[in-house]
Enzyme design. Structure first.
Site, PDB file in Angstrom:
ATOM      1  N   ASN A 336       0.869  -0.972  -0.010  1.00 52.99           N
ATOM      2  CA  ASN A 336      -0.072  -0.275  -0.211  1.00 52.99           C
ATOM      3  C   ASN A 336       0.867   1.031   0.275  1.00 52.99           C
ATOM      4  OD1 ASN A 336       1.288   0.118   2.878  1.00 52.99           O
ATOM      5  ND2 ASN A 336      -0.267   0.686   3.666  1.00 52.99           N
ATOM      6  N   CYS A 338       1.831   3.503   2.117  1.00 49.56           N
ATOM      7  CA  CYS A 338       3.189   4.091   3.142  1.00 49.56           C
ATOM      8  C   CYS A 338       4.103   2.819   2.864  1.00 49.56           C
ATOM      9  CB  CYS A 338       1.869   4.316   4.118  1.00 49.56           C
ATOM     10  SG  CYS A 338       1.673   5.936   4.411  1.00 49.56           S
ATOM     11  N   GLU A 340       3.228  -0.191   4.540  1.00 46.72           N
ATOM     12  CA  GLU A 340       3.577  -1.302   5.900  1.00 46.72           C
ATOM     13  C   GLU A 340       2.349  -2.410   5.459  1.00 46.72           C
ATOM     14  OE1 GLU A 340       1.710   1.228   5.327  1.00 46.72           O
ATOM     15  OE2 GLU A 340      -0.063   1.187   6.090  1.00 46.72           O
TER      16      GLU A 340
HETATM   17  P1  ADP Z   1      -4.909   6.780   9.318  1.00 43.06           P
HETATM   18  O1  ADP Z   1      -4.714   7.225  10.233  1.00 43.06           O
HETATM   19  O2  ADP Z   1      -5.557   8.490   8.372  1.00 43.06           O
HETATM   20  O3  ADP Z   1      -5.944   5.920   9.177  1.00 43.06           O
HETATM   21  P2  ADP Z   1      -2.072   6.060   8.051  1.00 43.06           P
HETATM   22  O4  ADP Z   1      -1.499   7.223   8.330  1.00 43.06           O
HETATM   23  O5  ADP Z   1      -1.930   5.364   9.068  1.00 43.06           O
HETATM   24  O6  ADP Z   1      -3.897   6.447   8.500  1.00 43.06           O
HETATM   25  O7  ADP Z   1      -2.039   5.374   6.740  1.00 43.06           O
HETATM   26  C1  ADP Z   1      -2.925   3.562   6.597  1.00 43.06           C
HETATM   27  C2  ADP Z   1      -2.452   3.413   5.469  1.00 43.06           C
HETATM   28  O8  ADP Z   1      -3.905   4.446   4.735  1.00 43.06           O
HETATM   29  C3  ADP Z   1      -2.126   4.428   4.332  1.00 43.06           C
HETATM   30  O9  ADP Z   1      -0.654   3.003   4.083  1.00 43.06           O
HETATM   31  C4  ADP Z   1      -2.243   4.271   3.070  1.00 43.06           C
HETATM   32  O10 ADP Z   1      -2.878   2.809   2.114  1.00 43.06           O
HETATM   33  C5  ADP Z   1      -3.751   5.136   3.425  1.00 43.06           C
HETATM   34  N1  ADP Z   1      -4.297   6.324   3.485  1.00 43.06           N
HETATM   35  C6  ADP Z   1      -3.289   7.293   4.408  1.00 43.06           C
HETATM   36  N2  ADP Z   1      -3.320   8.609   3.810  1.00 43.06           N
HETATM   37  C7  ADP Z   1      -4.366   8.345   3.022  1.00 43.06           C
HETATM   38  C8  ADP Z   1      -4.668   9.520   1.671  1.00 43.06           C
HETATM   39  N3  ADP Z   1      -4.602  10.124   1.938  1.00 43.06           N
HETATM   40  N4  ADP Z   1      -5.257   9.005   0.609  1.00 43.06           N
HETATM   41  C9  ADP Z   1      -5.827   7.485   0.745  1.00 43.06           C
HETATM   42  N5  ADP Z   1      -5.216   6.641   1.529  1.00 43.06           N
HETATM   43  C10 ADP Z   1      -4.178   7.236   2.161  1.00 43.06           C
END
Ligand code: ADP
Length: 634
Positions: A336, A338, A340
């Site tokens: 995905n 980021c 992970e």
């Molecule tokens: P959150 O805190 O918003 O739940 P995270 O920062 O933990 O999200 O990110 C987890 C995953 O969510 C990322 O690896 C990515 O797959 C998805 N993600 C995060 N930000 C975005 C975004 N702006 N658009 C699409 N997917 C995102």
């Protein structure tokens, strides 16, 4: 308080101002005119209702199979329309899968007349979210019980080597971004630049040019005005276009703005690097060697560009596939956005994170019993999300229901260390990381096994590594460490497993807003030790850290920020968590602005040698735009 009232958000949970602002901007449901129609507590209830009610489906399955009902349950007295909708969709899917039979009407008769544990589960889910002990990933909070109903953060789509397949993937990307998810792709199947195109006898334009189409699509589709989507682009190290890929984010006009990029590495590359050998670059279609390049030349280009722009990162495909529990289904080629969450083509995963700061007792020890209970409940929560989810694409629904991957992780780790009085860059901190993560992994596996007995193993279990070892599992993976970029703001804790980014900082959020904050633990400890003054807080806020502040050494050590911590400790911490994590670990290896490309090379190599699944670095101020700045003088 005034600021919160101005926002018109009724804060019933004593959230921080930043949390309220983020919730107001993106999470709380609004009416047609844009007026907020729920409180944060009601938001968590909406999510709990939507996800918890799924339990009733499995109580019905057991009733059909064994004729037994839950003696410890209770009758549902009233269901919301949104709950009926999610039950009906879940019911039909389970009929398709052969888990349930009969009609939805018969099921409704059952739940209105027989006890189930659904209401009890809903209460428990609600409690752990509103206490900010556990928060699911953003799409779950935005979309559960709301129009879209798409609950996952992570997706990987296949990109085939034909115009039809490429544009099919572009379309699917648009669908996913619209619903708040992020997408990862391997572009390694696309034929290289200048290869002949059969139908027209013209030449192909190569993976990087097609990535631009995905990038533009992302740019145009803003997720319902909430946030822009994100992508991960991966190219194998032996693709002929690899050098163009490595330098692709370098351009003056910042192309691929909505992409993180990573080189897909295999062990062979490092063997070549060590023996000063050459890498054969092969046409992905024919397998024929097109050209060769010195491994060292490629490596130098990778680390120089990572130094300049933070891209590319690396992902270690061999390491990922060694840990792949469902090798029988497919190899993993991508993660995905980021990094992970490694996923097979068309797989998706939903994440959720436990806030460790809530599990430190008064006597400064970890409350393992309560943590265990929360791990079990959140594992059940995430398993329910697979059934509650309204998937944006048919193939994704099929693949995800087959492997039932879920990703339970943590946040507030740095807060926990501070509360325990342990500096982040210490052996003791690594030990705590090991204890916490092995516990989380073990307990979530136990719950997945309980769920397998209650609900059945995941359909792809047959032929999987679990079957070989005779371990029943409901989910092919249970643990992932997500960045928790936004949900940690909501929970008011430090993000993921990262050290504090700054003791005081300015946060850029949507619409150019800036939020300033001083770390509450720092403030509290300063007050306790009679060191607190307004002036001190202001001084700290200008630099973000304590390095030049006159304070006792033990405090300066305890409150070291991300940039002050040696990159090696960052990698060691990532590797320690990775040891006990089914999927990957999100970690930014922060380096100071004066770090060299060789420093980056060292960190990348260490990550490989310590069996990480991937790595990303960030040298301070190496990109023009960054989400967080250290210090208000930034
Ligand atoms: P959150 O805190 O918003 O739940 P995270 O920062 O933990 O999200 O990110 C987890 C995953 O969510 C990322 O690896 C990515 O797959 C998805 N993600 C995060 N930000 C975005 C975004 N702006 N658009 C699409 N997917 C995102």
């Amino acid at each position: 308080r005034e600021e919160k009232e101005r926002l018109g958000v009724k804060d019933d949970l004593k959230l921080t101002l930043n949390a309220v602002k983020v919730l107001e901007a993106r999470y709380l449901l609004k009416d047609e005119e844009g007026k907020i129609i729920e409180t944060p507590d009601q938001m968590f209830r909406r999510v709990a209702n939507h996800v918890g009610v799924i339990d009733a489906l499995y109580d019905y399955a057991n009733f059909q199979k064994k004729g037994t009902v839950r003696e410890d349950g209770k009758k549902i007295s009233n269901l919301l329309n949104t709950q009926i909708e999610v039950l009906e969709r879940g019911f039909n899917e389970l009929v398709n899968d052969g888990v349930l039979k009969g009609t939805f009407g018969q099921f409704m008769d059952f739940i209105y007349t027989k006890p189930t544990i659904a209401e009890d589960t809903i209460e428990k889910f609600h409690k752990m979210m509103k206490s900010l002990e556990y928060v699911p990933n953003s799409p779950t909070m935005m979309n559960a019980g709301a129009r879209l109903g798409q609950l996952s953060a992570c997706f990987v789509l296949p990109v085939g080597d034909s115009i039809e397949e490429i544009f099919e993937a572009v379309k699917q990307t648009a669908e996913i971004h619209k619903s708040g998810g992020g997408t990862g792709f391997s572009f390694s199947r696309l034929r290289n630049k200048d290869d002949i195109v059969g139908s027209t006898k013209g030449v192909a334009s190569g993976p990087v040019s097609f990535m631009k189409i995905f990038d533009t699509t992302t740019e145009v589709i803003k997720q319902g005005g909430k946030r822009r989507g994100a992508n991960m682009g991966i190219l194998r190290y032996d693709h002929p276009d690899i050098m163009e890929f490595i330098t692709s984010k370098d351009s003056e006009n910042t192309i691929l703005k909505n992409f993180n990029i990573s080189v897909g590495m295999e062990d062979e590359f490092f063997e070549k690097l060590d023996s000063d050998g050459y890498v054969d670059l092969k046409n992905p279609k024919t397998g024929k060697v097109v050209s060769r390049i010195k491994a060292r030349t490629m490596w130098d280009s990778i680390i120089t560009h990572a130094w300049k722009t933070a891209d590319p990162g690396l992902i270690f495909l061999d390491e990922i596939n060694r840990a792949n529990p469902v090798k029988n289904i497919a190899d993993i080629e991508a993660t995905n956005p980021c990094g992970e969450q490694p996923l097979m083509p068309y797989e998706s995963c939903n994440l959720g994170s436990i806030n460790l700061a809530k599990f430190v007792k008064e006597d400064n020890t970890i409350d393992w019993d309560r943590l265990r209970e929360t791990v079990h409940m959140s594992t059940r929560f995430l398993d329910n999300v697979v059934d509650a989810n309204n998937f944006p694409v048919r193939q994704i629904k099929e693949m995800t229901r087959k492997t039932r991957k879920i990703g339970l992780g943590i946040m507030g780790f740095a807060d926990m260390l501070i509360m325990l009085g342990v500096p982040y860059d210490s052996e003791e901190a690594l030990k705590i990381a090991e204890n916490v993560m092995s516990f989380l992994d073990l307990e979530s596996h136990k719950e997945s096994q309980n769920l397998a007995i209650e609900r059945g193993v995941f359909p792809g279990w047959y032929g999987s590594e679990y079957e070989k070892e005779d371990i029943l599992m409901r989910n092919s993976t249970t643990t992932t460490i997500a960045p928790t970029g936004t949900i940690s703001i909501i929970a008011g804790c430090s993000s993921s497993i990262e050290p504090l980014f700054a003791i005081a900082f300015m946060r850029h959020v949507l619409n150019g807003q800036e939020l300033i904050e001083v770390n509450p633990l720092f403030e509290e400890i300063m007050k306790k030790r009679n060191l607190y003054s307004e002036k001190l807080m202001q001084d700290v806020a200008t630099t973000g850290n304590l390095s030049k502040i006159d304070l006792p050494e033990d405090l300066k050590r305890l409150f070291k920020t991300a940039h002050e911590i040696d990159p090696e400790w960052h990698v060691l911490m990532q590797a320690t968590f990775q040891k006990y994590c089914d999927s990957g670990v999100s970690k930014t290896i922060n380096l100071p602005n004066d770090a060299t490309p060789e420093d980056i090379g060292k960190a990348y190599r260490l990550a490989k040698d310590l069996h990480c699944k991937g790595i990303t670095v960030y040298r301070d101020r190496s990109k023009t735009e960054q989400v967080l700045y250290s210090g208000t003088s930034g």
